[in-house]
Design a protein around this motif. Structure first.
Motif, short mmCIF file in Angstrom:
data_model
loop_
_atom_site.label_atom_id
_atom_site.label_comp_id
_atom_site.label_asym_id
_atom_site.label_seq_id
_atom_site.Cartn_x
_atom_site.Cartn_y
_atom_site.Cartn_z
N ALA A 160 0.83 -1.20 0.00
CA ALA A 160 0.00 0.00 0.00
C ALA A 160 0.87 1.26 0.00
O ALA A 160 0.58 2.22 -0.71
CB ALA A 160 -0.92 0.00 1.21
N ARG A 161 1.94 1.23 0.76
CA ARG A 161 2.80 2.42 0.82
C ARG A 161 3.56 2.62 -0.48
O ARG A 161 3.94 3.74 -0.82
CB ARG A 161 3.72 2.34 2.04
CG ARG A 161 2.93 2.37 3.34
CD ARG A 161 3.70 2.85 4.53
NE ARG A 161 2.86 2.87 5.72
CZ ARG A 161 1.99 3.83 6.02
NH1 ARG A 161 1.85 4.89 5.22
NH2 ARG A 161 1.25 3.75 7.12
N LYS A 162 3.78 1.56 -1.22
CA LYS A 162 4.36 1.70 -2.55
C LYS A 162 3.42 2.49 -3.46
O LYS A 162 3.87 3.35 -4.24
CB LYS A 162 4.63 0.32 -3.16
CG LYS A 162 5.37 0.37 -4.49
CD LYS A 162 5.51 -1.02 -5.11
CE LYS A 162 6.48 -1.89 -4.37
NZ LYS A 162 6.75 -3.16 -5.11
N LEU A 163 2.12 2.26 -3.33
CA LEU A 163 1.14 3.00 -4.14
C LEU A 163 1.04 4.45 -3.68
O LEU A 163 0.87 5.36 -4.51
CB LEU A 163 -0.24 2.32 -4.06
CG LEU A 163 -0.29 0.85 -4.46
CD1 LEU A 163 -1.72 0.38 -4.54
CD2 LEU A 163 0.42 0.61 -5.77
N LEU A 164 1.16 4.68 -2.38
CA LEU A 164 1.21 6.06 -1.88
C LEU A 164 2.42 6.78 -2.45
O LEU A 164 2.34 7.95 -2.85
CB LEU A 164 1.26 6.07 -0.35
CG LEU A 164 0.01 5.58 0.39
CD1 LEU A 164 0.30 5.48 1.89
CD2 LEU A 164 -1.18 6.50 0.14
N ALA A 165 3.54 6.09 -2.51
CA ALA A 165 4.76 6.71 -3.03
C ALA A 165 4.65 7.04 -4.51
O ALA A 165 5.35 7.93 -5.01
CB ALA A 165 5.95 5.78 -2.80
N ALA A 190 -0.14 8.73 3.95
CA ALA A 190 1.26 9.04 4.17
C ALA A 190 1.47 9.52 5.60
O ALA A 190 0.65 10.28 6.14
CB ALA A 190 1.73 10.10 3.18
N ASP A 191 2.57 9.06 6.23
CA ASP A 191 2.96 9.53 7.56
C ASP A 191 1.88 9.30 8.61
O ASP A 191 1.71 10.11 9.53
CB ASP A 191 3.35 11.01 7.53
CG ASP A 191 4.47 11.29 6.53
OD1 ASP A 191 5.39 10.46 6.46
OD2 ASP A 191 4.41 12.32 5.84
N ALA A 192 1.11 8.21 8.48
CA ALA A 192 0.07 7.91 9.45
C ALA A 192 -0.06 6.39 9.58
O ALA A 192 0.25 5.64 8.66
CB ALA A 192 -1.26 8.51 9.03
N GLN A 193 -0.50 5.96 10.75
CA GLN A 193 -0.77 4.55 10.96
C GLN A 193 -2.03 4.15 10.20
O GLN A 193 -2.96 4.96 10.04
CB GLN A 193 -0.94 4.26 12.45
CG GLN A 193 0.33 4.42 13.27
CD GLN A 193 1.40 3.44 12.83
OE1 GLN A 193 1.16 2.23 12.74
NE2 GLN A 193 2.59 3.95 12.55
N PRO A 194 -2.11 2.90 9.73
CA PRO A 194 -3.33 2.46 9.04
C PRO A 194 -4.53 2.49 9.96
O PRO A 194 -4.44 2.20 11.15
CB PRO A 194 -3.00 1.04 8.59
CG PRO A 194 -1.86 0.61 9.44
CD PRO A 194 -1.09 1.84 9.78
#
Length: 245
Positions: A160-165, A190-194
């Motif tokens: 998921a964080r790859k998609l945010l990036a 970004a910069d937050a816990q799920p």
């Protein structure tokens, strides 16, 4: 209700002849949330509850014309995108859409496995991510998109964080394909816990749940709800609908 009715959402996606998914399910979610639907059809599909029989994408020029016509009818508060099908349709959508909150449900296949997005279309959709407020992949879709971007990451959060990036502002990973007793969706920012959204798993085979959820979120965003509230309320509405049906 009349005030809510003035909140219009543009639905972009495919027509499912069975009525179980696609634009008809999207419109149901808007109707129940008290929003008005405008529509741009990207493809016509022949489907039953068992499988995909045929699929015909629209000409990109026709998709673009539908979007222009929908926008000309008055203000749009949010856009929900489902089936895109081809890279040329993705390009037409990207060209015509103004700066609006966009919820993208990355539809790649039917519930029975019929392909609804080609390889070039997947690449174009990923290039579109910087325009997307919220991406709503299920677990198989998350894995495909993340793998398209590079080596496998191994965890849901890393994917998921790859998609945010790559540009999406938020990613809601739907847990319907997991095997836990409860169905938990996870909202990544970004910069937050799920942030988890959990409901009891519905013990039957379902179609159109992803379409409904993304459209229900779009409706609530159009009505001014923050994204966490929109996701929570849409999840509750989805569970209520499919447990009663």
């Amino acid at each position: 209700m009349s005030g809510q009715r003035s909140k219009s959402v543009l639905l972009i996606g495919g027509m499912d002849s069975s009525g179980g998914a696609g634009l008809l399910r999207d419109a149901q979610a808007l109707e129940q949330a008290g929003c008005h639907a405008r529509v741009a059809v990207t493809a016509v599909t022949a489907q039953t509850n068992r499988g995909l029989l045929a699929s015909q994408p629209m000409a990109p020029e026709m998709v673009a014309a539908q979007i222009r016509a929908a926008l000309a009818c008055g203000p749009i508060r949010a856009v929900k995108i489902g089936m895109l099908g081809t890279a040329s349709i993705v390009a037409a959508v990207a060209e015509e859409l103004p700066d609006l909150p966009i919820i993208l449900d990355p539809v790649m296949a039917t519930s029975s496995g019929g392909a609804l997005l080609d390889y070039a279309g997947l690449s174009a959709m990923i290039a579109f991510l910087p325009r997307v407020l919220l991406l709503t992949p299920n677990l198989p879709e998350l894995a495909v998109i993340a793998a398209h971007l590079g080596p496998e990451t191994g965890t849901i959060e890393a994917s998921a964080r790859k998609l945010l990036a790559h540009g999406a502002q938020h990613v809601l990973v739907k847990g319907g394909h997991a095997e836990e007793i409860a169905a938990t969706d996870l909202l990544f920012s970004a910069d937050a816990q799920p942030v988890p959204f959990t409901a009891p798993r519905i013990p039957k085979s379902l179609r159109g749940t992803g379409c409904y959820l993304a459209s229900a979120i779009a409706a609530r965003l159009a009505q001014g709800a923050p994204i966490e509230t929109a996701c929570a309320e849409a999840k509750a509405a989805l569970h209520s609908l499919f447990t009663e049906s």
